[in-house]
Scaffold this active site. Structure first.
Site, PDB file in Angstrom:
ATOM      1  N   ASN A 148       0.856  -1.192   0.000  1.00  0.00           N
ATOM      2  CA  ASN A 148       0.000   0.000   0.000  1.00  0.00           C
ATOM      3  C   ASN A 148       0.892   1.242   0.000  1.00  0.00           C
ATOM      4  O   ASN A 148       2.116   1.134   0.003  1.00  0.00           O
ATOM      5  CB  ASN A 148      -0.952  -0.024   1.203  1.00  0.00           C
ATOM      6  CG  ASN A 148      -0.193  -0.070   2.511  1.00  0.00           C
ATOM      7  OD1 ASN A 148       0.537   0.839   2.860  1.00  0.00           O
ATOM      8  ND2 ASN A 148      -0.337  -1.188   3.240  1.00  0.00           N
ATOM      9  N   ASP A 207      -4.995  -9.298  13.545  1.00  0.00           N
ATOM     10  CA  ASP A 207      -4.949  -7.870  13.888  1.00  0.00           C
ATOM     11  C   ASP A 207      -3.893  -7.697  14.996  1.00  0.00           C
ATOM     12  O   ASP A 207      -4.089  -8.140  16.130  1.00  0.00           O
ATOM     13  CB  ASP A 207      -6.331  -7.400  14.359  1.00  0.00           C
ATOM     14  CG  ASP A 207      -6.376  -5.891  14.497  1.00  0.00           C
ATOM     15  OD1 ASP A 207      -5.448  -5.321  15.112  1.00  0.00           O
ATOM     16  OD2 ASP A 207      -7.319  -5.274  13.981  1.00  0.00           O
TER      17      ASP A 207
END
Ligand code: C5P
Length: 405
Positions: free
Chosen positions: A211, A308
């Site tokens: 990203n 996570d």
């Protein structure tokens, strides 16, 4: 920049690292500091006063008996109104003088006669054996006990051909140290773990999904936390950024590697700040070999959700209350509403919201802090300024937390 208008007395003692002091002097004037150079006689064997005068733009002093000084009080006048004295390079002999209150030349006299609150900072530079000699170690301990701040030295190849501790820090590192010396030590004694940058999920050995995170915000927070006196460890995805001075860095690529590195380091941390833009999914059918292109065929990728990291760390805090967890979130709309919900969902005391994803790669940002009292906006500023404000906000909350306990 932070040193603009600061009056710095730059002292040079004898050592080959005097050549780096010229660069340092130039770097200081470039950021707007007012530099007054004082040299020992030995320093004059390594670099001339003419060079230092040209670079600092101010008269260089090197003689206690200088007839240009009408009142003969250079050893007093130079430090009055100064913001710091930095001795770079500081030789083993000059450390001895400082440790024992010797005042037999202008620079040592000026140090002894400095106002008590004026910071004295030294950047040692010497041969590895000289640095490791018990006499030097003794002097270093004494200097620290006297409140004198020692920057470095660094390890590496030395001008004498030997290798080890004793190299003077590089000018850019000394500049960072000097800037840091003016920051309040609100996280002194705290250990801080930070994730930063993007992650990279492999498709095959040469391709992957990543990203646009540059890592700038996470690196700025690492620097700000170190400036505030913390011991800082950074777990970083692939970025092109230099490691902030004094910060330990572990490089990772994938979200799984970042998770493992964080979980291995999280024990004993006081603060965890998840700034990294972690990939939500990884490719489960990644190829071990480079995928071949065949006409008319397109690969089909299958994804699996990544753990996570922030939630995993937050789940470890319940018993001790440490680490204090801070998360980041980029929302393109309804930040105030979504930010508050995300903080609750993640089970963390503080969440930092970015307005939009346009902050990726930029030098400036606007952030919103969410905690159990509501939200606070920190107006647009460069990322280092925001990072310092965030560090101070975290310190404030830790202080309140300890008062409540
Ligand atoms: O849920 P969302 O991805 O928006 O949350 C962002 C926050 O969670 C950031 O602090 C990020 O570093 C962290 N995060 C994480 N591990 C993930 C995904 C996000 O630590 N797998």
């Amino acid at each position: 920049m932070e040193l603009k208008g600061k009056k710095i007395v730059l002292g040079l003692s004898g050592g080959v690292a005097c050549y780096k002091a010229a660069e340092l002097c130039r770097a200081l004037t470039r950021v707007g500091a007012e530099v007054h150079v004082v040299m020992t006689e030995a320093a004059g064997h390594f670099i001339t006063a003419v060079t230092m005068q040209a670079l600092s733009g101010n008269t260089v002093f090197n003689d206690q008996w200088d007839s240009r000084v009408a009142n003969n009080m250079a050893h007093i006048d130079l430090t009055r109104g100064a913001d710091a004295i930095l001795i770079a390079p500081c030789s083993a002999d000059f450390m001895r003088k400082l440790a024992h209150g010797v005042c037999d030349d202008l620079l040592s006299t000026l140090c002894l006669a400095r106002p008590r609150q004026l910071p004295l900072l030294i950047a040692p530079a010497m041969n590895v054996e000289m640095w490791q000699n018990p006499a030097t170690a003794r002097n270093a301990r004494q200097l620290r006990a006297d409140g004198i701040c020692i920057f470095g030295p660094a390890a590496g190849e030395q001008a004498c051909g030997e290798t080890g501790l004793g190299r003077m820090l590089e000018p850019e590192d000394l500049l960072e140290e000097l800037v840091a010396s003016f920051q309040p030590k609100v996280l002194a004694g705290k250990r801080v773990l930070i994730t930063a940058g993007p992650t990279f999920e492999a498709i095959d050995p040469v391709r992957g999904i990543t990203n646009l995170s540059s890592g700038k915000m996470g690196y700025a927070i690492a620097r700000a936390a170190r400036e505030a006196g913390a011991d800082v460890q950074l777990v970083s995805g692939p970025t092109a950024l230099p490691t902030p001075h004094g910060v330990r860095r572990t490089n990772v690529q994938s979200a799984q590697q970042m998770h493992d590195a964080v979980m291995a380091a999280v024990g004993g941390q006081h603060i965890f700040i998840g700034v990294a833009a972690v990939a939500d999914w990884r490719v489960v059918n990644a190829s071990e070999q480079k995928m071949k292109k065949h006409d008319g065929e397109t690969p089909s990728l299958q994804f699996e959700q990544n753990a996570d990291i922030l939630a995993s760390v937050a789940a470890t805090t319940s018993l001790s209350g440490w680490p204090y967890c801070v998360g980041f979130a980029a929302e393109s709309e309804n930040l105030v509403e979504y930010g508050a919900v995300k903080r609750e969902k993640k089970g963390i005391p503080l969440l930092v919201g970015n307005i939009g994803h346009h902050t990726f790669g930029q030098d400036e940002n606007t952030i919103v802090l969410f905690d159990d009292h509501g939200h606070t906006v920190l107006p647009k500023a460069d990322k280092l300024t925001l990072a310092r404000q965030l560090v101070s906000e975290i310190a404030k909350r830790l202080e309140q937390r300890s008062l409540l306990k």
